[in-house]
Design an enzyme around this catalytic site. Structure first.
Site, mmCIF file in Angstrom:
data_model
loop_
_atom_site.group_PDB
_atom_site.id
_atom_site.type_symbol
_atom_site.label_atom_id
_atom_site.label_comp_id
_atom_site.label_asym_id
_atom_site.label_seq_id
_atom_site.Cartn_x
_atom_site.Cartn_y
_atom_site.Cartn_z
ATOM 1 N N SER B 60 18.064 29.070 56.422
ATOM 2 C CA SER B 60 17.620 30.433 56.113
ATOM 3 C C SER B 60 16.776 31.005 57.250
ATOM 4 C CB SER B 60 16.816 30.450 54.815
ATOM 5 O OG SER B 60 15.617 29.731 54.978
ATOM 6 N N HIS B 61 16.260 30.155 58.127
ATOM 7 C CA HIS B 61 15.544 30.626 59.312
ATOM 8 C C HIS B 61 16.288 30.275 60.598
ATOM 9 C CE1 HIS B 61 12.139 31.136 56.515
ATOM 10 N NE2 HIS B 61 11.841 32.122 57.323
ATOM 11 N N GLU B 201 16.622 32.824 47.089
ATOM 12 C CA GLU B 201 17.041 31.925 46.002
ATOM 13 C C GLU B 201 17.554 32.740 44.801
ATOM 14 O OE1 GLU B 201 17.151 27.798 45.131
ATOM 15 O OE2 GLU B 201 16.159 28.687 46.873
ATOM 16 N N HIS B 243 -2.047 32.349 37.610
ATOM 17 C CA HIS B 243 -3.114 33.166 38.206
ATOM 18 C C HIS B 243 -3.643 32.546 39.502
ATOM 19 C CE1 HIS B 243 -5.681 30.259 36.103
ATOM 20 N NE2 HIS B 243 -6.627 30.612 36.942
ATOM 21 N N SER B 321 6.515 17.971 55.541
ATOM 22 C CA SER B 321 7.567 18.327 56.510
ATOM 23 C C SER B 321 8.566 17.211 56.766
ATOM 24 C CB SER B 321 6.932 18.755 57.837
ATOM 25 O OG SER B 321 6.360 20.036 57.693
#
Lengths: 351, 351
Positions: B60-61, B201, B243, B321
């Site tokens: 996606s990048h 997504e 929240h 990662s």
């Protein structure tokens, strides 16, 4: 989600209460701490955070904490007479050694220096080391927002929380707080645990004999568990928001632990060695001066933040500290109500 | 939780693929960006982030973004020849005006100065202004961890996400990234959206004609909604972690918006004015030098961070990662596989 309201933050029955003015709360805390030999700066600084907790309706950070302060002292895990030592370690960095005392005196000692550095340089950071830590982080954020600064704070605790995808407790409840100063209004401040709920919430369910909702904890094998005793004694708590909350909890371990040469939550729990008292370790605070970032644009830019807050409120979203500020106004006007059981427990400390 | 695997980050069929070496990925991106008149620094800097995305398995990048880069250019929302302007605004603060270009050249221009300030002072911050922003934040964190620094980064996006307790979109997907340098190992880096999931997504579910799980979005009245089209076109996305995630999203709006004199997500969406291209605005990056915090203690203290990571991995928790670094090793060794449809779409850009 759960039968127990989170406003019941301590286990005392609130029906049978004692009314106190904030001045009386202050006097009671002062008497207890003096009785146990805390030196003047500690008596005053700890008392002010307890008064602030009661005042803002955060009873879990109010007078209730006197009991654990004294337990921590009796267990030999806090120095009642520590004189903190400030180290100006780099142009934009400070560390203050609390010398085993509660964090408050150390923070108050370092605070004006942190503010000066942030205003002089634009951003600065402070590590508080070797402190017994129980104060709410919003109380540490407020003096910075009062000084017109944007602020972050975080601290590890005891290793009670499982990393996402793991099976054993490793992280603390690791609260994270942020503050944004507002002209002529109380600051925008949030302060939350990176665990799904506070440990005290699970404790309350145990006392009430009620199961906890799924998603709060696991058993000793890392399996989902709704029995509060199993989670507290043999299992682990979970982070909020799955792997994202877990990543934030790890960040708190790192930046308020090794980055400032202080303990992780696992090390703090080992130091506790079964005494079950206040966690020991460090806190990291970062302050940014928006006026240094913005210069002549400051007024216009900060007004755009107000537009954001107005858009939140207009659609029914609550600003993070709204409930606390409402409680504050009411307490200043009317005083507070303390459970009689808690009041008696505190009085018994000095009998 | 959902029938669509999040590794399928673009909508292209992966069965029919084209094999490319990373050098070929680089060459293709370079040709396209040159064809559209991007100046040399932009061609190189944007290409390197696309190569890094493909290489690390973040499709996606990766090359996929070339399509939106060109769309953004065609919509007149990015300057292909911008020369960023660096402002040294306070001893510990920098701002760089990207002059309407993509963020990458601005960041690369400011980077050595940010590193110098962090190493000289202990902590420093950089605001990137007026940039078209699409790069993954981990790509901005890595050069800082490579320089031995601890780093944070965040950026607003477009107002697609509802504040907790609200009913309308106000926040962006507002990613937040953190990096911790590790001796002789790839850095500990996380980078996540403060929305429950990435917007892509939900887009994937729409294309697949599948409902989205509850908790991802709401309809125009702020009610829970599982229809992806309603959420995307008339409703709002939700933050992760209720929240708490919402508070973090608000923090990103503030510190990467008004604090650095740049747009909030609502302002960025208004600027987009229906063009549906890359979000416009700012990014805040903070860098801390652990060696300045720790002095002679650095080696010992940083080793304690390694103990934390080992404890995570030993109990089965994945470091944030890890998947990316595994993909990287594989891609460097074997190259990458790009969907034929995507490959053809890109080639059509320069036909």
């Amino acid at each position: 989600m759960t039968a127990i309201d989170s406003s019941q933050q301590h286990a005392y029955d609130k029906v049978d209460t004692v009314h106190m003015t904030l001045e009386e709360v202050r006097a009671l805390s002062t008497r207890v701490l003096e009785h146990y030999g805390f030196t003047r700066p500690h008596v005053e600084a700890v008392t002010e955070t307890l008064v602030a907790g009661e005042r803002d309706g955060c009873s879990s950070h109010g007078l209730y904490r006197l009991l654990s302060c004294i337990n921590t002292l009796k267990a030999g895990k806090v120095a009642p007479d520590a004189t903190p030592e400030l180290h100006d370690i780099a142009p934009a960095l400070l560390r203050i050694d609390a010398k085993g005392g509660f964090s408050q005196v150390a923070y108050l000692t370092a605070l004006p220096h942190l503010i000066d550095k942030a205003k002089a340089l634009g951003i600065a950071a402070l590590g508080i080391n070797h402190c017994a830590h129980f104060s709410a982080l919003w109380a540490d954020i407020e003096p910075l927002t009062d000084a017109g600064l944007v602020a972050f704070a975080c601290t590890p605790s005891h290793a009670w929380v499982m990393p996402a995808g793991g099976s054993k407790p490793l992280f603390g409840t690791n609260p994270l707080a942020f503050g944004w100063p507002r002209p002529d209004k109380p600051a925008f401040i949030f302060d939350f645990a990176t665990s799904m709920v506070a440990r005290g919430e699970i404790e309350l369910h145990r006392r009430a004999g009620k199961p906890i909702p799924e998603g709060w904890g696991v058993d000793a094998e890392g399996n989902p568990c709704t029995d509060p005793a199993t989670v507290l004694d043999h299992g682990a708590m979970l982070t909020f928001g799955g792997h994202k909350g877990s990543a934030l909890a790890a960040m708190v371990e790192l930046i308020a632990g090794p980055l400032i040469a202080d303990m992780t939550s696992a090390e703090s729990l080992a130091f506790d060695a079964g005494a079950k008292v206040t966690s020991m370790g460090g806190e990291l605070i970062i302050a940014i001066d928006p006026h240094r970032f913005l210069g002549a644009q400051a007024e216009t830019e900060l007004a755009r933040a107000e537009t954001l807050f107005e858009s939140m409120v207009a659609q029914g979203a609550r600003l993070p500290s709204q409930r606390r500020y409402l409680a504050r106004e009411k307490s200043i006007r009317e005083g507070v109500w303390i459970s009689k059981t808690l009041y008696n427990d505190i009085c018994n400390l000095i009998r």
